[in-house]
Write a protein that holds these residues in place. Structure first.
Motif, PDB file in Angstrom:
ATOM      1  N   ALA A 167       5.260   5.762  -0.158  1.00  0.00           N
ATOM      2  CA  ALA A 167       4.233   5.513   0.970  1.00  0.00           C
ATOM      3  C   ALA A 167       4.604   6.322   2.026  1.00  0.00           C
ATOM      4  CB  ALA A 167       4.116   4.197   1.277  1.00  0.00           C
ATOM      5  N   MET A 168       5.911   6.401   2.392  1.00  0.00           N
ATOM      6  CA  MET A 168       6.168   7.413   3.677  1.00  0.00           C
ATOM      7  C   MET A 168       5.774   8.683   3.162  1.00  0.00           C
ATOM      8  SD  MET A 168       9.856   6.193   4.675  1.00  0.00           S
ATOM      9  CE  MET A 168      10.344   4.622   5.359  1.00  0.00           C
TER      10      MET A 168
ATOM     11  N   GLN B 100       4.614  10.820   6.590  1.00  0.00           N
ATOM     12  CA  GLN B 100       5.589  10.150   7.665  1.00  0.00           C
ATOM     13  C   GLN B 100       7.201  10.869   7.652  1.00  0.00           C
ATOM     14  OE1 GLN B 100       5.919   5.866   7.913  1.00  0.00           O
ATOM     15  NE2 GLN B 100       3.921   5.949   6.822  1.00  0.00           N
TER      16      GLN B 100
ATOM     17  N   VAL C  75       3.576  10.175   0.796  1.00  0.00           N
ATOM     18  CA  VAL C  75       2.217  10.639   0.686  1.00  0.00           C
ATOM     19  C   VAL C  75       1.305  10.480   2.210  1.00  0.00           C
ATOM     20  CG1 VAL C  75       2.217  10.079  -1.730  1.00  0.00           C
ATOM     21  CG2 VAL C  75       1.384   8.423  -0.007  1.00  0.00           C
ATOM     22  N   THR C  76       2.064   9.549   2.811  1.00  0.00           N
ATOM     23  CA  THR C  76       1.038   9.420   4.301  1.00  0.00           C
ATOM     24  C   THR C  76       1.832  10.287   5.460  1.00  0.00           C
ATOM     25  OG1 THR C  76       2.597   7.571   4.863  1.00  0.00           O
ATOM     26  CG2 THR C  76       0.313   6.955   3.884  1.00  0.00           C
TER      27      THR C  76
ATOM     28  N   PRO D  67      -2.974   7.433  -3.031  1.00  0.00           N
ATOM     29  CA  PRO D  67      -2.482   6.106  -3.195  1.00  0.00           C
ATOM     30  C   PRO D  67      -1.836   5.968  -4.839  1.00  0.00           C
ATOM     31  CG  PRO D  67      -4.651   6.027  -2.178  1.00  0.00           C
ATOM     32  CD  PRO D  67      -4.072   7.476  -2.560  1.00  0.00           C
TER      33      PRO D  67
ATOM     34  N   VAL E  84       1.736   6.693  -5.266  1.00  0.00           N
ATOM     35  CA  VAL E  84       2.671   5.468  -5.024  1.00  0.00           C
ATOM     36  C   VAL E  84       2.952   4.756  -5.954  1.00  0.00           C
ATOM     37  CG1 VAL E  84       3.167   3.775  -3.172  1.00  0.00           C
ATOM     38  CG2 VAL E  84       2.013   5.784  -2.643  1.00  0.00           C
TER      39      VAL E  84
END
Lengths: 258, 245
Positions: free
Chosen positions: B108-109, B114, B111-112, B211, B214
């Protein structure tokens, strides 16, 4: 926290009721959708969850066979009963470790995948879209996945049990020099269809558990990319927790009847 | 599969080198020990309680067929539990929980974006995201395995005494347990503790897309962690068998 333990108990009770009710809804709607099940999606899902995972479970089975021969060997060496190793390894593979280890790996390969895919569709509005054009997502998408992943896990369990027994014979020869002939003789003499059936019954129950829990987790997902990951992780943890508990119940029940 | 042994070795080397050069993130390591160890405790403990009960049921079933008295197999079973079953079943349960949690979080980090943001602000994902999780696994997983194996042992003692009427203390009789068994336990525990976070971080780092990516990374993380536990188990057991420990 205000309210203390009563608040916690109440919260957990509501949460539990929510989970049980949610699972009940998934079961009920899947059963209701059975007559209108989309056969193409069913076949596609069986290939997706089952057929595509065959290389993985064959590798898994090879390792299970090797591990269980070494495990059986600890006792066999102590009591000098080398001729029993086929039975000892076969029994533990068929009745316990084949189904249990396969199911735990499948919580990832099938459970996490199913939950994540349903969650992405749910978050992306695809399920809403299906409802919007008058198609029941349960008949088209959800029910076929529940059925297909149960079938896939049960069938993969059979593959694991079969390959693991041969792998055990191979590693028995390689590591502790047990002749495959005597391995299979003791397997044949002391094991029967009951043991194979007991393992298969476990796999069906495990498959149903994994597919129901992951489906429900995927359907309630809300949010973005983070939610998809969280849902997949929750599905894995919840189904593996339930699997170990179920394993005990089934083992005790099966040893009464089989 | 998106996870290969070579990639894991590179990930381990790079994370360690960069963390040592930049200063070890102590606070984050403590947080990860809590996240990896403590938050997996319920699953590993509960799972191993049931596993202990299952093995007692199997033992009783076989004892009825072959030896007659359940407590005869006790000391040998205790050795196998320490050497093979305890670390591996607890290890798989830990791999399932930790593999899923870490790969989902790191993916998630990724693909977003971060992780890119961290790089832009002069941070380093290898030193600040990967390394604390690896150390957290090295500390947390062996602790989980000790607790899980103890839980399975005590359950076996209780179940064989009260449900099957045997002398349960035989299942914690350390007659056959020697240093080799203890060594096998900790060799496996450390191996799993290293392999699980490595596989999970690697599959998280490799996530690309939306998403859906993930979810795919989580699947890979769980499967790869579990498979690594089984592979290491077989390798370590076979190695110890050849060296006679």
């Amino acid at each position: 926290m205000s309210g203390g333990p009563f608040r916690t108990i109440g919260r957990s009770a509501i949460e539990l009721a929510n989970h049980v009710g949610g699972l009940g809804l998934v079961i009920a709607r899947t059963v209701r959708a059975l007559p209108r099940l989309d056969p193409r999606e069913l076949v596609r899902s069986v290939v997706h969850f089952g057929y595509d995972a065959i290389p993985l479970v064959v590798a898994l089975a090879v390792f299970i066979g090797g591990i269980l021969v070494l495990f059986a060997n600890v006792n066999v060496q102590r009591y000098g009963a080398k001729s029993l190793i086929g039975w000892a390894a076969g029994y533990t593979i068929l009745r316990e470790f084949g189904p249990l280890l396969t199911a735990l790996v499948m919580t990832g390969r099938v459970g996490a995948r199913n939950a994540a895919e349903l969650a992405s569709m749910n978050i992306g509005g695809q399920l809403e879209g299906l409802r919007g054009v008058g198609v029941d997502p349960f008949a088209l998408l959800v029910a076929p996945r529940v059925i297909a992943s149960t079938i896939a896990i049960a069938a993969l369990g059979l593959v694991v049990n079969l390959v693991a027994v041969f792998s055990a014979a191979f590693f028995g020869q390689l590591i502790i020099a047990v002749d495959p002939g005597s391995f299979f003789r003791s397997l044949e003499q002391m094991l029967g269809w009951r043991d194979a059936l007991a393992g298969s019954a476990k796999m069906v129950a495990f498959g149903l558990t994994i597919s129901l829990i992951s489906t429900r987790a995927g359907l309630v997902a809300r949010g973005g990319a983070r939610a998809v990951g969280r849902v997949a992780a929750v599905a894995v943890v919840a189904s593996s927790a339930l699997l170990t508990a179920l394993d005990y119940g089934i083992t005790v029940a099966l040893e009464r009847v089989l | 599969m998106a996870v290969s042994p070579l990639q894991l070795a590179i990930l381990l080397g790079r994370s360690t080198r960069r963390a040592l050069r930049r200063g070890v993130p102590r606070g984050e390591i403590v947080r990860q020990v809590h996240e990896i160890g403590f938050r997996s405790l319920l699953l590993v403990f509960g799972g191993m309680v049931f596993f202990g009960a299952v093995m007692t049921a199997h033992g009783a079933y076989q004892a009825r067929k072959v030896v007659g008295d359940l407590s005869i197999v006790g000391p040998a079973y205790f050795e196998v539990l320490i050497r093979e079953l305890g670390p591996t079943i607890a290890g798989i349960l830990a791999a399932v929980r930790i593999g899923a949690a870490i790969s989902a979080e790191v993916a998630a980090m990724q693909v977003t974006e971060q992780l890119d943001a961290l790089r832009l602000s002069a941070g380093d994902p290898y030193a600040e995201v990967a390394f604390p999780r690896i150390v957290g696994g090295l500390i947390g997983v062996p602790a989980l395995l000790v607790i899980g194996t103890a839980a399975a042992t005590l359950t076996t003692v209780v179940v064989s005494t009260y449900a099957y009427g045997a002398d349960g203390t035989a299942f914690m009789d350390p007659t056959f347990v020697d240093l080799g068994d203890i060594f096998a336990f900790f060799a496996k525990a450390l191996g799993y503790g290293l392999a699980i976070p490595l596989a999970a971080v690697q599959s998280g780092f490799s996530a690309r897309g939306g998403p859906g990516a993930v979810g795919a990374a989580t699947t890979t993380g769980v499967v790869a962690s579990c498979m690594l536990v089984l592979i290491l188990d077989l390798l370590i057991s076979a190695l110890l068998f050849y060296t006679g420990l």
